[in-house]
Enzyme design. Structure first.
Site, PDB file in Angstrom:
ATOM      1  N   LYS A 264       0.858  -1.188   0.000  1.00  0.00           N
ATOM      2  CA  LYS A 264       0.000   0.000   0.000  1.00  0.00           C
ATOM      3  C   LYS A 264       0.889   1.231   0.000  1.00  0.00           C
ATOM      4  O   LYS A 264       2.006   1.193   0.511  1.00  0.00           O
ATOM      5  CB  LYS A 264      -0.887   0.024   1.258  1.00  0.00           C
ATOM      6  CG  LYS A 264      -2.081   0.930   1.126  1.00  0.00           C
ATOM      7  CD  LYS A 264      -3.207   0.276   0.355  1.00  0.00           C
ATOM      8  CE  LYS A 264      -4.417   1.138   0.214  1.00  0.00           C
ATOM      9  NZ  LYS A 264      -5.561   0.374  -0.288  1.00  0.00           N
TER      10      LYS A 264
HETATM   11  P1  NAD Z   1     -12.988   8.550  -3.276  1.00  0.00           P
HETATM   12  O1  NAD Z   1     -11.998   9.567  -2.884  1.00  0.00           O
HETATM   13  O2  NAD Z   1     -13.391   8.396  -4.699  1.00  0.00           O
HETATM   14  O3  NAD Z   1     -14.351   8.737  -2.453  1.00  0.00           O
HETATM   15  C1  NAD Z   1     -14.429   8.958  -1.078  1.00  0.00           C
HETATM   16  C2  NAD Z   1     -15.739   9.707  -0.844  1.00  0.00           C
HETATM   17  O4  NAD Z   1     -15.948   9.822   0.557  1.00  0.00           O
HETATM   18  C3  NAD Z   1     -15.726  11.126  -1.412  1.00  0.00           C
HETATM   19  O5  NAD Z   1     -16.933  11.356  -2.106  1.00  0.00           O
HETATM   20  C4  NAD Z   1     -15.585  12.003  -0.178  1.00  0.00           C
HETATM   21  O6  NAD Z   1     -16.180  13.279  -0.347  1.00  0.00           O
HETATM   22  C5  NAD Z   1     -16.312  11.168   0.857  1.00  0.00           C
HETATM   23  N1  NAD Z   1     -15.913  11.498   2.226  1.00  0.00           N
HETATM   24  C6  NAD Z   1     -14.710  11.875   2.693  1.00  0.00           C
HETATM   25  N2  NAD Z   1     -14.755  12.103   4.001  1.00  0.00           N
HETATM   26  C7  NAD Z   1     -16.013  11.853   4.390  1.00  0.00           C
HETATM   27  C8  NAD Z   1     -16.690  11.902   5.634  1.00  0.00           C
HETATM   28  N3  NAD Z   1     -16.063  12.265   6.750  1.00  0.00           N
HETATM   29  N4  NAD Z   1     -17.996  11.569   5.663  1.00  0.00           N
HETATM   30  C9  NAD Z   1     -18.647  11.192   4.537  1.00  0.00           C
HETATM   31  N5  NAD Z   1     -18.058  11.134   3.327  1.00  0.00           N
HETATM   32  C10 NAD Z   1     -16.763  11.460   3.258  1.00  0.00           C
HETATM   33  O7  NAD Z   1     -12.416   7.164  -2.686  1.00  0.00           O
HETATM   34  P2  NAD Z   1     -12.810   5.697  -3.103  1.00  0.00           P
HETATM   35  O8  NAD Z   1     -11.827   5.227  -4.118  1.00  0.00           O
HETATM   36  O9  NAD Z   1     -14.271   5.594  -3.386  1.00  0.00           O
HETATM   37  O10 NAD Z   1     -12.453   4.917  -1.756  1.00  0.00           O
HETATM   38  C11 NAD Z   1     -13.335   4.879  -0.641  1.00  0.00           C
HETATM   39  C12 NAD Z   1     -12.922   3.746   0.275  1.00  0.00           C
HETATM   40  O11 NAD Z   1     -12.907   2.520  -0.459  1.00  0.00           O
HETATM   41  C13 NAD Z   1     -11.534   3.874   0.888  1.00  0.00           C
HETATM   42  O12 NAD Z   1     -11.559   3.322   2.187  1.00  0.00           O
HETATM   43  C14 NAD Z   1     -10.682   3.012  -0.015  1.00  0.00           C
HETATM   44  O13 NAD Z   1      -9.537   2.506   0.651  1.00  0.00           O
HETATM   45  C15 NAD Z   1     -11.651   1.904  -0.336  1.00  0.00           C
HETATM   46  N6  NAD Z   1     -11.325   1.161  -1.568  1.00  0.00           N
HETATM   47  C16 NAD Z   1     -11.282   1.768  -2.791  1.00  0.00           C
HETATM   48  C17 NAD Z   1     -11.006   1.013  -3.924  1.00  0.00           C
HETATM   49  C18 NAD Z   1     -11.033   1.609  -5.310  1.00  0.00           C
HETATM   50  O14 NAD Z   1     -10.948   0.834  -6.288  1.00  0.00           O
HETATM   51  N7  NAD Z   1     -11.172   2.899  -5.482  1.00  0.00           N
HETATM   52  C19 NAD Z   1     -10.732  -0.360  -3.808  1.00  0.00           C
HETATM   53  C20 NAD Z   1     -10.770  -0.952  -2.547  1.00  0.00           C
HETATM   54  C21 NAD Z   1     -11.076  -0.183  -1.425  1.00  0.00           C
END
Ligand code: NAD
Length: 461
Positions: free
Chosen positions: A92
């Protein structure tokens, strides 16, 4: 959580320790001249386990990034890859930065410099370490990273495989952007095919009509909520974002809110719903399925007892703290753990990496051959139809549907669906086969650690 699982296993203490620890974490501090002065940034790339190589895991851009977090997320990647049988070790990365403070050109300079520092040490490399998007990063950043690696390795024919989650016009694969949210949808569908698991959560029926609250309408949350509402009949009654939460028992139009956020920078002011300034309180509202898809630690010792959802699917990494997990389990709440729930991203990243190494798009060789074979069957059916003087006939759209060979997107979705089903079945079977395995999370760890241990043992450790 790891300790709870290994306590139920028969691993030698040496091997247990070897699997637990993070092999290496590289910290880099680098300066970039921006807006007339030098800014110093801190980044990390952690490698948890190299029992398989390359190692794999996202790069996150957030102010909260630190060594402990990166190491914990790298460990989770090891187990996630093992659980879904993606042939990678766990890694990571993170950069301590608020991407919203910088414009696109500045972010490109910062990303390229970070990528340079990592690639120089083989921490970005097609056969050693393959990053992917995570919170705060997406296709754009992955394209910059791939290009930076290519500039530094001009004769590497496999350069495109140094990172996944790239745009399709830069070596990416169809269906990667939606993959994690799509995986959440497939995971829930599989859960609803397991009556015993549904009973544990006190849920009946199918996904149709289920009331869902989602936190975070970013990549993962948006796609999961969109597919569940458009394709499975779920009602999205709550959406929690950075600046507050929206609630409506009648259901909220996910696409419309997504557009609203893009135009206004938050959910505030979105019409026909109740707005709650402290959005996190909606985590405690009554619903059937709660999908935390934003960040870690949002369900903790202080609010866990108030959470009413009988089923939580951890679309984000680590949204439920260890203490909260205990409280929820005692309440009978079923948690589909992050290790499995958001593995759709790494699964499709695996497909993208394979595509890059094979230098050919999925389906390119087979598609027309498949269509030609199907045409033979259709011609034969039509001949029979004539012979029977049209007393029998095909349903109108059968011919068009059957004739069409699978394109890359269909193949990716099929591979993802198969992966999510199989991993759920392994996890659920483990849960019900042992009296001492109390929940799906422990089951997921048991399945995953078993595979990692087998791999170490095969190496003679
Ligand atoms: P992203 O940045 O696209 O989206 C995150 C969203 O959460 C944003 O819309 C943001 O405004 C919102 N947010 C931030 N702080 C917040 C809060 N305090 N309350 C409510 N909403 C809030 O990120 P993502 O890629 O969608 O990732 C989200 C989660 O999923 C993370 O934990 C990441 O590790 C996990 N994840 C992502 C992927 C991927 O393929 N993108 C894969 C596995 C796991």
């Amino acid at each position: 959580m790891f300790n709870r699982a290994v306590a139920l296993m028969d691993l030698s203490p040496g091997l247990e320790e070897k699997i637990r620890v993070c092999n290496a974490t590289y910290t880099v501090r680098f300066g970039v001249r921006l807006r007339g002065s030098l800014h110093t940034f801190t980044g990390y790339r952690s490698v948890h386990s190299e029992h398989m190589e390359p190692v794999k895991g996202g790069i996150r851009y957030a102010m909260g990034v630190n060594q402990d977090e990166v190491e914990a997320l790298a460990a989770l990647m090891t187990y996630k890859c093992a659980l879904v049988e993606a042939p990678f070790g766990g890694s990571k990365g993170g950069l301590r930065i608020d991407p919203r403070e910088w414009d696109e050109h500045e972010l490109e300079q910062i990303t390229r410099r970070f990528a340079y520092e990592l690639a120089k040490r083989d921490l970005i490399h097609p056969s050693q370490n393959v990053p992917a998007p995570d919170m705060g990063t997406g296709e754009r950043e992955m394209a910059w990273i791939a290009d930076q690696y290519r500039r530094m390795n001009t004769t590497d024919i496999n350069a495109a495989a140094c990172v996944t989650g790239k745009p399709t016009n830069a070596g990416g694969i169809q269906g990667r952007t939606e993959a994690t949210g799509r995986g959440v949808q497939y995971a829930l569908r599989e859960f609803f095919r397991h009556p015993e698991d549904m009973k544990a959560a006190g849920l009946t029926g199918t996904l149709d009509g289920k009331r869902v609250i989602v936190q975070g309408l970013g990549n993962v949350g948006y796609h999961a909520a969109k597919f569940l509402s458009e394709e499975d009949g779920c009602k999205i009654i709550g959406i929690i974002e950075r600046d507050g939460g929206l609630f409506s028992e009648d259901g909220i139009d996910v696409e419309a809110v997504h557009k609203w956020i893009a135009a206004h920078g938050g959910v505030k002011g979105y019409p026909s719903t109740t707005y709650q300034e402290n959005g996190a309180t909606l985590l405690e509202a009554a619903c059937d399925i709660l999908i935390p898809a934003a960040l870690e630690g949002v369900i903790h010792m202080d609010n866990a007892a108030k959470v009413k959802a009988p089923l939580i699917i951890e679309a984000a990494n680590g949204p439920v703290t260890a203490g909260a997990d205990e409280i929820l389990r005692k309440k009978g709440c079923v948690i589909i753990p992050d290790m499995y729930a958001n593995a759709g991203g790494v699964t499709v990243s695996y497909f993208e990496w394979v595509k890059n190494l094979s230098h050919i798009r999925f389906g390119r060789m087979q598609r027309r051959a498949e269509e030609a074979r199907n045409e033979l069957i259709i011609a034969e059916l039509e001949r029979l139809d004539d012979m029977l003087e049209h007393r029998w006939s095909m349903t109108p759209d059968f011919k068009a549907k059957y004739l069409r060979g699978s394109d890359e997107l269909e193949l990716v979705r099929s591979g993802l669906d198969d992966t999510m089903r199989k991993a759920y079945q392994d996890m659920s079977a483990m849960w019900h086969s042992r009296d001492d395995c109390e929940d799906l999370r422990t089951a997921a760890y048991l399945v995953a650690i078993d595979k990692v241990a087998a791999s170490y043992r095969a190496k003679g450790l």
